[in-house]
Design a protein around this motif. Structure first.
Motif, PDB file in Angstrom:
ATOM      1  N   GLU A   1      34.546  16.657   5.678  1.00 37.65           N
ATOM      2  CA  GLU A   1      35.964  17.346   5.193  1.00 37.65           C
ATOM      3  C   GLU A   1      37.160  16.637   5.825  1.00 37.65           C
ATOM      4  O   GLU A   1      38.135  16.583   5.041  1.00 37.65           O
ATOM      5  N   GLU A   2      36.906  16.322   7.090  1.00 35.39           N
ATOM      6  CA  GLU A   2      38.216  15.659   7.769  1.00 35.39           C
ATOM      7  C   GLU A   2      38.357  14.238   7.554  1.00 35.39           C
ATOM      8  O   GLU A   2      39.456  13.634   7.736  1.00 35.39           O
ATOM      9  N   ASN A   3      37.097  13.485   7.098  1.00 40.92           N
ATOM     10  CA  ASN A   3      37.037  12.109   7.048  1.00 40.92           C
ATOM     11  C   ASN A   3      37.621  11.383   8.403  1.00 40.92           C
ATOM     12  O   ASN A   3      38.488  10.609   8.055  1.00 40.92           O
ATOM     13  N   HIS A   4      37.115  12.060   9.447  1.00 46.31           N
ATOM     14  CA  HIS A   4      37.875  11.410  10.740  1.00 46.31           C
ATOM     15  C   HIS A   4      36.431  11.069  11.638  1.00 46.31           C
ATOM     16  O   HIS A   4      35.507  12.104  11.566  1.00 46.31           O
ATOM     17  N   SER A   5      36.508  10.348  12.446  1.00 44.87           N
ATOM     18  CA  SER A   5      35.266  10.026  13.589  1.00 44.87           C
ATOM     19  C   SER A   5      35.506  11.187  14.653  1.00 44.87           C
ATOM     20  O   SER A   5      34.551  11.181  15.674  1.00 44.87           O
ATOM     21  N   ALA A   6      36.660  11.653  14.886  1.00 41.76           N
ATOM     22  CA  ALA A   6      36.846  12.707  16.091  1.00 41.76           C
ATOM     23  C   ALA A   6      37.539  14.031  15.272  1.00 41.76           C
ATOM     24  O   ALA A   6      38.265  13.875  14.442  1.00 41.76           O
ATOM     25  N   GLY A   7      37.155  15.092  15.994  1.00 41.15           N
ATOM     26  CA  GLY A   7      37.602  16.513  15.511  1.00 41.15           C
ATOM     27  C   GLY A   7      37.286  17.656  16.294  1.00 41.15           C
ATOM     28  O   GLY A   7      36.557  17.440  17.467  1.00 41.15           O
ATOM     29  N   PHE A   8      37.989  18.710  15.892  1.00 34.39           N
ATOM     30  CA  PHE A   8      37.825  20.104  16.582  1.00 34.39           C
ATOM     31  C   PHE A   8      37.569  21.108  15.813  1.00 34.39           C
ATOM     32  O   PHE A   8      38.454  21.270  14.656  1.00 34.39           O
ATOM     33  N   PHE A   9      36.811  22.078  16.021  1.00 34.88           N
ATOM     34  CA  PHE A   9      36.534  23.274  14.900  1.00 34.88           C
ATOM     35  C   PHE A   9      35.907  24.466  15.786  1.00 34.88           C
ATOM     36  O   PHE A   9      35.225  24.076  16.610  1.00 34.88           O
ATOM     37  N   ILE A  10      35.793  25.435  15.244  1.00 40.68           N
ATOM     38  CA  ILE A  10      34.879  26.567  15.751  1.00 40.68           C
ATOM     39  C   ILE A  10      34.040  26.959  14.942  1.00 40.68           C
ATOM     40  O   ILE A  10      34.002  27.122  13.697  1.00 40.68           O
ATOM     41  N   GLY A  11      32.762  27.188  15.492  1.00 46.47           N
ATOM     42  CA  GLY A  11      31.509  27.449  14.673  1.00 46.47           C
ATOM     43  C   GLY A  11      30.623  28.351  15.449  1.00 46.47           C
ATOM     44  O   GLY A  11      30.778  28.803  16.630  1.00 46.47           O
ATOM     45  N   THR A  12      29.602  28.996  14.694  1.00 47.06           N
ATOM     46  CA  THR A  12      28.705  29.961  15.363  1.00 47.06           C
ATOM     47  C   THR A  12      27.534  29.182  15.634  1.00 47.06           C
ATOM     48  O   THR A  12      26.627  28.375  14.796  1.00 47.06           O
ATOM     49  N   LEU A  13      26.676  29.327  17.019  1.00 45.64           N
ATOM     50  CA  LEU A  13      25.617  28.724  17.601  1.00 45.64           C
ATOM     51  C   LEU A  13      24.677  29.803  18.217  1.00 45.64           C
ATOM     52  O   LEU A  13      25.468  30.243  19.029  1.00 45.64           O
ATOM     53  N   ALA A  14      23.458  29.881  17.906  1.00 45.34           N
ATOM     54  CA  ALA A  14      22.802  30.943  18.309  1.00 45.34           C
ATOM     55  C   ALA A  14      23.513  32.093  18.612  1.00 45.34           C
ATOM     56  O   ALA A  14      23.315  33.128  19.427  1.00 45.34           O
ATOM     57  N   GLY A  15      24.122  32.529  17.248  1.00 43.95           N
ATOM     58  CA  GLY A  15      24.827  33.962  17.322  1.00 43.95           C
ATOM     59  C   GLY A  15      25.981  33.932  18.250  1.00 43.95           C
ATOM     60  O   GLY A  15      26.673  35.026  18.210  1.00 43.95           O
ATOM     61  N   GLU A  16      26.473  32.935  18.832  1.00 43.32           N
ATOM     62  CA  GLU A  16      27.758  32.901  19.540  1.00 43.32           C
ATOM     63  C   GLU A  16      28.641  32.149  18.884  1.00 43.32           C
ATOM     64  O   GLU A  16      28.375  31.066  18.609  1.00 43.32           O
ATOM     65  N   LYS A  17      29.948  32.503  19.084  1.00 39.58           N
ATOM     66  CA  LYS A  17      31.131  31.783  18.508  1.00 39.58           C
ATOM     67  C   LYS A  17      31.386  30.796  19.800  1.00 39.58           C
ATOM     68  O   LYS A  17      31.891  30.922  20.772  1.00 39.58           O
ATOM     69  N   GLU A  18      31.414  29.205  19.127  1.00 40.46           N
ATOM     70  CA  GLU A  18      31.605  28.293  20.070  1.00 40.46           C
ATOM     71  C   GLU A  18      32.580  27.454  19.566  1.00 40.46           C
ATOM     72  O   GLU A  18      33.062  27.552  18.384  1.00 40.46           O
ATOM     73  N   MET A  19      33.403  26.732  20.551  1.00 38.98           N
ATOM     74  CA  MET A  19      34.317  25.933  20.073  1.00 38.98           C
ATOM     75  C   MET A  19      33.856  24.336  20.565  1.00 38.98           C
ATOM     76  O   MET A  19      33.473  24.050  21.521  1.00 38.98           O
ATOM     77  N   LEU A  20      33.894  23.540  19.103  1.00 34.23           N
ATOM     78  CA  LEU A  20      33.205  22.380  19.371  1.00 34.23           C
ATOM     79  C   LEU A  20      34.015  21.051  19.140  1.00 34.23           C
ATOM     80  O   LEU A  20      34.882  21.467  18.231  1.00 34.23           O
ATOM     81  N   THR A  21      34.343  20.176  20.181  1.00 32.02           N
ATOM     82  CA  THR A  21      34.969  19.027  20.002  1.00 32.02           C
ATOM     83  C   THR A  21      33.975  17.900  19.948  1.00 32.02           C
ATOM     84  O   THR A  21      32.889  17.531  20.591  1.00 32.02           O
ATOM     85  N   TYR A  22      34.275  16.734  18.985  1.00 32.34           N
ATOM     86  CA  TYR A  22      33.234  15.823  18.631  1.00 32.34           C
ATOM     87  C   TYR A  22      34.032  14.466  18.567  1.00 32.34           C
ATOM     88  O   TYR A  22      35.260  14.370  18.242  1.00 32.34           O
ATOM     89  N   MET A  23      33.488  13.384  19.142  1.00 33.74           N
ATOM     90  CA  MET A  23      33.946  12.129  18.825  1.00 33.74           C
ATOM     91  C   MET A  23      32.918  10.895  18.950  1.00 33.74           C
ATOM     92  O   MET A  23      31.845  11.216  19.686  1.00 33.74           O
ATOM     93  N   ASP A  24      32.753  10.218  18.081  1.00 34.46           N
ATOM     94  CA  ASP A  24      31.843   8.910  17.915  1.00 34.46           C
ATOM     95  C   ASP A  24      31.948   8.177  19.411  1.00 34.46           C
ATOM     96  O   ASP A  24      33.097   7.904  19.787  1.00 34.46           O
ATOM     97  N   ASP A  25      31.004   7.534  19.597  1.00 36.54           N
ATOM     98  CA  ASP A  25      30.760   6.602  20.940  1.00 36.54           C
ATOM     99  C   ASP A  25      31.549   5.284  20.750  1.00 36.54           C
ATOM    100  O   ASP A  25      31.805   4.535  21.590  1.00 36.54           O
ATOM    101  N   GLY A  26      31.931   5.073  19.494  1.00 32.12           N
ATOM    102  CA  GLY A  26      32.535   3.690  19.194  1.00 32.12           C
ATOM    103  C   GLY A  26      31.703   2.755  19.010  1.00 32.12           C
ATOM    104  O   GLY A  26      32.049   1.502  18.651  1.00 32.12           O
ATOM    105  N   LEU A  27      30.492   2.757  19.032  1.00 33.07           N
ATOM    106  CA  LEU A  27      29.105   1.705  18.860  1.00 33.07           C
ATOM    107  C   LEU A  27      28.469   1.842  17.778  1.00 33.07           C
ATOM    108  O   LEU A  27      27.414   1.448  17.383  1.00 33.07           O
ATOM    109  N   GLY A  28      28.757   3.465  17.170  1.00 36.56           N
ATOM    110  CA  GLY A  28      27.822   3.568  15.970  1.00 36.56           C
ATOM    111  C   GLY A  28      26.727   4.122  16.309  1.00 36.56           C
ATOM    112  O   GLY A  28      25.772   4.422  15.106  1.00 36.56           O
TER     113      GLY A  28
END
Length: 778
Positions: free
Chosen positions: A257-284
């Protein structure tokens, strides 16, 4: 109960109170909700920025680790002791010993290595430093083969591959790093060196970041390409297969959706609302994740929201009390009005038990009063009509009819006392009429009539009426044995009226007072006389109060025009440009005009204006150089100006403009010629040959004449003026610092340096060099 009953009977008060309360509630609630929303949004934004900084640091650490391992692997792969272990079909024992010893040396020199293995493709054999590889009956050998050599998918080279060599619970205790002679994915068809990196070394930065982020209640993970999650914390929550699949789906969806290698969003994991931040390690190879509990992270926001709601509740209670007090304060004027209205209401409404609210009661009462006022207004219209008729056509009414109408319409005019008519005329009526709207003029006229009638009515029976919009007429009744005393008293009252109206409305009035009359039929004549007297403010000035005695001399004066000699002398003075003489003749004319009757004054001023206009037109037609005088405006002065003083000043100003253009023709010619000389000097100052003689030849005059003329007008010779112009330009060029002094002399028309220096020092007080140095320093 009394308080409840009081508010129950005040229906309009209830509406006001509830409206204010509702407005305050809406404002407070909206403010609280919007503040919470803004705070939550701000926290998310700050947290996103903070998380991305943490992940950027981890990305840098991992890239740095990978770089260190890559350098080591390049060195190891080219080691000549290890090459026989990789490629020999029949390995001599000494090569095996030397190879093992070299591997031991490499292990000792690199603290982050867990172990290392050399895979020989020809022998399909693993040579390693790990004791478990040698002593566990091939269990470790089989584990390496199943994961790295015999896996369904080829393994990437020069990448960290998480795996377990010694644990059977699925935990990660090492990272494999495969080194081959190519960058293609590794298969068991090629020899390789496999470095096993200690997992603690890789997770060290994650542990530090986790310690730093404990306050955020978050966990940092590494996600491989197949979706597996690894953490430095052995008790990490998101380790089961279902959670790993869910995290992978969420991250992949957000990346698309964002077409980006790093981002921030809020989702549901194991029934809990979580805040997820991700980033590629730069090595693929990996994705770095920072997962935080949304509820824990927003705990302060929730606490702030609850506090805000509590404060809003407190303020709401305060607002309710304030709205009650404010409503009653706003209602107080209505209550005061009701107290005045209730005695006039029907009995059933006085106790406040009516079904109508207070405004409806006042509205009903207003309508009744309005009907009464309309009746009164109609009667006043009729009364004012007859007063105007009395003033304009009193001779058409018999004495008996006028008495009957006065008594019938209850006019405040005595039927047995003597009468006096006063006219109050608005000064500068043209400006007043142009600057006011129709409604404003009606309001001001109404105010003037009422103020005049109120002040004068305290001392005399009085009726006031406005006529034609520009003046108000007062009819006074009083029996006085001494007319002089009556006039004196009326003048004082008129002065009071003038001051009052000017103070409140900034309107100036001039007044005329008629002679005393004893019969109603003379009212028209008295009005005409008073109106005529008010016009003589042209002599006395604005705010004048005039009686026939004050202008007795004007009324007896039989002179109707100015002597011809004044017109003749004024014309001659204008043609000669003699302003003093023209002003004297104009002053004589106005001194004579001031003693005339009003109509003769206006006629005489108009004739005087035409005399000046004719003289100006004749001068204009015979002059080479025209002068700026508005000839069309001259004849309008008598109509636009109200006093003789203003007319005199306007005509004197026009005479000054005419005389200013009446300088002798030779003076005009000389000025034009001298301006030409100055222009020539300004244009040709750089010419070395420029002189008085060359200029005289250019203007076709003798050198002596042009030199004398220039000296008389400018108090300097032409040569001196040429030097002034040249030296001024020289100063400007010296300040620019772009030219040498020799170049400046050429540009300014000087050929002799000593002559130039002497002239420059005589003008400035220093040599050109000193002048330039001083200007550059300053």
């Amino acid at each position: 109960m009394k308080v409840f009953g009081f508010y129950k009977s005040k229906k309009y008060l209830q509406r006001v109170m509830f409206s204010i309360m509702a407005a305050m509630v809406v404002v407070l609630v909206a403010s609280s909700v919007s503040n919470t929303y803004i705070l939550e949004k701000s926290v998310k934004s700050i947290q996103e920025e903070s998380n991305l900084k943490v992940l950027s640091q981890i990305q840098y650490n991992l890239s740095y680790m990978n770089d260190i391992i890559t350098r080591l692997s390049s060195f190891v792969y080219r080691d000549h002791f290890l090459i026989p272990l990789m490629f020999n079909d029949d390995l001599p024992k000494m090569d095996l010993i030397r190879g093992h010893r070299q591997m031991s040396n490499i292990m000792e020199s690199s603290s982050f290595l867990h172990s290392m293995v050399v895979y020989n493709k020809s022998q399909s054999k693993l040579y390693g430093t790990s004791s478990s590889l040698l002593l566990d009956d091939g269990a470790t050998d089989q584990r390496i083969r199943s994961i790295l050599l015999e896996s369904e998918q080829p393994q990437p080279t020069n990448r960290l591959i998480p795996m377990s060599l010694e644990q059977n619970d699925g935990g990660i205790d090492t990272f494999a790093f495969i080194v081959t002679d190519s960058l293609k994915p590794f298969t068991n068809n090629q020899s390789a060196i496999i470095l096993f990196i200690k997992s603690d070394w890789v997770f060290e930065s994650l542990k530090k970041m986790n310690v730093a982020s404990d306050r955020d209640q978050g966990e940092i993970y590494i996600q491989t390409q197949d979706g597996m999650l690894f953490s430095s914390d052995p008790n990490a929550s998101l380790t089961n297969e279902q959670d790993q699949v869910r995290v992978k789906e969420l991250v992949q969806t957000h990346k698309i959706e964002e077409n980006h290698s790093a981002g921030f969003f809020i989702g549901t994991l194991a029934g809990e609302k979580e805040m997820l931040t991700y980033m590629d390690d730069g090595l693929g190879a990996w994705t770095i994740l920072y997962i935080q509990s949304y509820d824990k992270l927003m705990g302060e926001v929730t606490k702030t929201r609850n506090q805000s709601l509590m404060l809003s509740g407190v303020f709401l209670l305060f607002a309710i009390g304030l709205s009650v007090g404010l409503s009653y304060k706003l209602y107080n004027p209505i209550e005061m009005m009701l107290k005045r209205i209730r005695p006039h209401l029907p009995d059933e409404r006085q106790d406040g038990s009516s079904s109508k609210d207070e405004l409806r009661l006042m509205s009903d009462n207003y309508m009744k009063l309005s009907d009464k006022l309309n009746e009164i207004s109609s009667e006043q219209i009729v009364s004012k009509y007859y007063i105007r008729r009395f003033l304009s056509d009193s001779q058409l009414f018999s004495d008996h009819d006028m008495r009957h109408l006065i008594e019938k319409h209850e006019l405040n005019i005595s039927v047995k006392d003597q009468l006096l008519v006063c006219v109050m005329k608005i000064d500068n009526f043209a400006d007043y009429d142009n600057s006011m709207t129709g409604a404003s003029k009606k309001l001001y006229n109404f105010a003037i009539v009422n103020i005049a009638q109120e002040i004068m009515g305290k001392h005399f029976p009085c009726e006031a009426v406005e006529i034609r919009g520009d003046h108000v007429v007062l009819i006074l009744s009083r029996s006085v044995s001494e007319p002089a005393m009556l006039f004196q008293q009326v003048k004082q009252l008129l002065r009071e009226i003038q001051e009052t109206i000017e103070r409140y409305y900034n309107i100036s009035l001039s007044c005329g007072i008629s002679d005393i009359i004893s019969q109603f039929s003379y009212l028209s004549s008295a009005y005409t006389q008073a109106l005529r007297l008010s016009q003589y403010m042209i002599v006395k000035g604005r705010k004048a109060i005039l009686t026939s005695e004050d202008i007795k001399g004007n009324l007896m004066n039989k002179q109707v025009s100015l002597p011809d000699v004044i017109d003749k002398k004024l014309t001659e003075a204008l043609k000669k440009g003699q302003l003093t003489n023209a002003g004297n003749e104009l002053e004589k004319a106005f001194s004579l005009i001031a003693g005339m009757q009003y109509d003769d004054m206006i006629r005489a001023v108009s004739n005087l204006a035409w005399v000046i206009k004719n003289a100006a037109s004749e001068i204009h037609d015979n002059r080479i150089v025209t002068f700026s005088v508005d000839l069309d405006y001259i004849h309008q002065i008598a109509q636009e100006k109200e006093t003789l003083e203003e007319m005199y000043l306007s005509l004197l100003s026009l005479c000054a403009k005419i005389c200013e253009g009446q300088r002798p023709a030779n003076m005009e010619r000389n000025e034009m010629m001298l301006e030409t000389v100055k222009e020539l000097i300004e244009q040709k100052f750089a010419d070395i040959n420029l002189s008085q003689q060359s200029i005289a030849m250019s203007v076709k005059l003798s050198s002596a004449y042009i030199g004398k003329l220039f000296k008389e007008n400018y108090k300097m010779s032409i040569t001196e003026y040429i030097n002034e112009v040249r030296l001024s330009h020289a100063q400007a060029l010296l300040e620019q610092n772009n030219y040498t002094i020799t170049e400046i002399m050429d540009k300014c028309g000087y050929a002799n340096q000593s002559y130039f220096f002497r002239l420059f020092k005589g003008k400035v007080g220093s040599t050109p060099k000193e002048y330039r140095m001083k200007k550059s320093i300053s």
